[in-house]
Design a protein around this motif. Structure first.
Motif, PDB file in Angstrom:
ATOM      1  N   SER A  32      31.348  35.435  44.296  1.00  0.00           N
ATOM      2  CA  SER A  32      31.287  36.844  44.697  1.00  0.00           C
ATOM      3  C   SER A  32      32.631  37.503  44.429  1.00  0.00           C
ATOM      4  O   SER A  32      33.669  36.947  44.786  1.00  0.00           O
ATOM      5  N   PHE A  33      32.569  38.715  43.852  1.00  0.00           N
ATOM      6  CA  PHE A  33      33.785  39.388  43.398  1.00  0.00           C
ATOM      7  C   PHE A  33      33.717  40.867  43.785  1.00  0.00           C
ATOM      8  O   PHE A  33      32.647  41.473  43.752  1.00  0.00           O
ATOM      9  N   PHE A  34      34.871  41.413  44.128  1.00  0.00           N
ATOM     10  CA  PHE A  34      34.908  42.772  44.671  1.00  0.00           C
ATOM     11  C   PHE A  34      36.113  43.514  44.125  1.00  0.00           C
ATOM     12  O   PHE A  34      37.173  42.934  43.890  1.00  0.00           O
ATOM     13  N   SER A  49      30.950  45.603  43.986  1.00  0.00           N
ATOM     14  CA  SER A  49      30.796  44.171  44.148  1.00  0.00           C
ATOM     15  C   SER A  49      29.995  43.668  42.964  1.00  0.00           C
ATOM     16  O   SER A  49      29.153  44.395  42.413  1.00  0.00           O
ATOM     17  N   ILE A  50      30.263  42.436  42.526  1.00  0.00           N
ATOM     18  CA  ILE A  50      29.510  41.870  41.407  1.00  0.00           C
ATOM     19  C   ILE A  50      29.358  40.381  41.643  1.00  0.00           C
ATOM     20  O   ILE A  50      30.313  39.706  42.076  1.00  0.00           O
ATOM     21  N   ALA A  85      45.757  55.247  42.110  1.00  0.00           N
ATOM     22  CA  ALA A  85      45.758  54.422  43.315  1.00  0.00           C
ATOM     23  C   ALA A  85      46.067  52.990  42.890  1.00  0.00           C
ATOM     24  O   ALA A  85      46.253  52.708  41.704  1.00  0.00           O
ATOM     25  N   THR A  86      46.123  52.106  43.864  1.00  0.00           N
ATOM     26  CA  THR A  86      46.220  50.675  43.578  1.00  0.00           C
ATOM     27  C   THR A  86      44.835  50.065  43.707  1.00  0.00           C
ATOM     28  O   THR A  86      44.118  50.328  44.680  1.00  0.00           O
ATOM     29  N   TYR A  87      44.464  49.261  42.715  1.00  0.00           N
ATOM     30  CA  TYR A  87      43.146  48.645  42.690  1.00  0.00           C
ATOM     31  C   TYR A  87      43.290  47.145  42.965  1.00  0.00           C
ATOM     32  O   TYR A  87      44.016  46.444  42.259  1.00  0.00           O
ATOM     33  N   LEU A  88      42.606  46.702  44.002  1.00  0.00           N
ATOM     34  CA  LEU A  88      42.682  45.321  44.445  1.00  0.00           C
ATOM     35  C   LEU A  88      41.431  44.554  44.016  1.00  0.00           C
ATOM     36  O   LEU A  88      40.312  45.006  44.264  1.00  0.00           O
ATOM     37  N   CYS A  89      41.652  43.399  43.414  1.00  0.00           N
ATOM     38  CA  CYS A  89      40.561  42.481  43.068  1.00  0.00           C
ATOM     39  C   CYS A  89      40.462  41.442  44.188  1.00  0.00           C
ATOM     40  O   CYS A  89      41.493  40.957  44.677  1.00  0.00           O
ATOM     41  N   ALA A  90      39.252  41.146  44.618  1.00  0.00           N
ATOM     42  CA  ALA A  90      39.058  40.161  45.686  1.00  0.00           C
ATOM     43  C   ALA A  90      37.956  39.190  45.290  1.00  0.00           C
ATOM     44  O   ALA A  90      36.964  39.572  44.678  1.00  0.00           O
ATOM     45  N   VAL A  91      38.152  37.935  45.655  1.00  0.00           N
ATOM     46  CA  VAL A  91      37.216  36.866  45.323  1.00  0.00           C
ATOM     47  C   VAL A  91      36.842  36.141  46.610  1.00  0.00           C
ATOM     48  O   VAL A  91      37.723  35.797  47.409  1.00  0.00           O
TER      49      VAL A  91
ATOM     50  N   GLU B 102      30.376  41.684  51.623  1.00  0.00           N
ATOM     51  CA  GLU B 102      31.088  42.932  51.353  1.00  0.00           C
ATOM     52  C   GLU B 102      31.830  43.299  52.632  1.00  0.00           C
ATOM     53  O   GLU B 102      31.216  43.510  53.672  1.00  0.00           O
ATOM     54  N   GLN B 103      33.141  43.374  52.536  1.00  0.00           N
ATOM     55  CA  GLN B 103      33.959  43.669  53.701  1.00  0.00           C
ATOM     56  C   GLN B 103      34.393  45.122  53.673  1.00  0.00           C
ATOM     57  O   GLN B 103      34.765  45.653  52.627  1.00  0.00           O
TER      58      GLN B 103
END
Lengths: 110, 114
Positions: A32-34, A49-50, A85-91, B102-103
């Motif tokens: 899961s990736f965001f 989300s992807i 803006a700042t873009y954050l990748c989350a896993v 999703e948070q």
């Protein structure tokens, strides 16, 4: 510790152009990736989300996932100054929590 | 109006004091999280809770404590044992294990140690 890597930038693009933001991750088992957007002094806001390989489009935003290459990207079409803006990748890591990259700063110039 | 609230927005603490940061959500989410963000850094996980009366340490739990007595509330206490507490503290929530994780984040509390 599982790593999520992003180029810190700043990435500068002219208004109306496509901005391409990239992220790599080390845990091959991630599912899961965001992508989050964070304006200066504010909290992160979920953009996309992807979960599956390929592209996912939502308005001007497209997320791309390639699990074989452990790579996820975010494309912003018709970039606007308000996208700066700042873009954050989350896993997603085990037990629901997320690992975040340090973020890429995007500047859209008029 | 559903969402996540954090209070206070700004907090100043003297060295040696414990302080408690509030986080409340009315989204009916099962899972709640606390992150810390330092300038130019990504978010680091402090504690998380997937269910009432249960919580787990994250990557940087030392000097912090939490409780989860109610589904909608997940307060964070920054103790005097935390050596460098000045940071931006973010609370988040999600549906939990069944929801894709999703948070969603609250507005944050900016803590400064004087």
């Amino acid at each position: 510790q599982k790593e999520v890597e992003q180029n810190s930038g700043p990435l500068s693009v002219p208004e109306g152009a496509i901005a391409s933001l990239n992220c790599t991750y080390s845990d091959r088992g991630s599912q899961s990736f965001f992508w989050y957007r964070q304006y200066s002094g504010k909290s992160p806001e979920l953009i996309m989300s992807i979960y599956s390989n390929g592209d996912k489009e939502d308005g001007r935003f497209t997320a791309q996932l390639n699990k074989a290459s452990q790579y996820v990207s975010l494309l912003i079409r018709d970039s606007q100054p308000s996208d700066s803006a700042t873009y954050l990748c989350a896993v997603r890591r085990s037990a629901d929590a997320l690992n975040f990259g340090k973020g890429t700063s995007l500047l859209v110039t008029p | 109006d559903g969402g996540i609230t954090q209070s206070p927005k700004y907090l100043f603490r003297k060295e040696g004091q414990n302080v408690t940061l509030s986080c409340e959500q009315n989204l009916n989410h099962d899972a709640m999280y606390w992150y810390r963000q330092d300038p130019g850094q990504g978010l680091r996980l402090i504690y998380y809770s997937q269910i009432v009366n249960d919580f787990q340490k994250g990557d940087i739990a030392e000097g912090y404590s939490v409780s989860r007595e109610k589904k909608e509330s997940f307060p964070l206490t920054v103790t005097s044992a935390q050596k460098n507490p000045t940071a931006f503290y973010l609370c988040a929530s999600s549906l939990g294990t069944s929801g894709g994780n999703e948070q969603f984040f609250g507005p944050g509390t900016r803590l400064t140690v004087l």
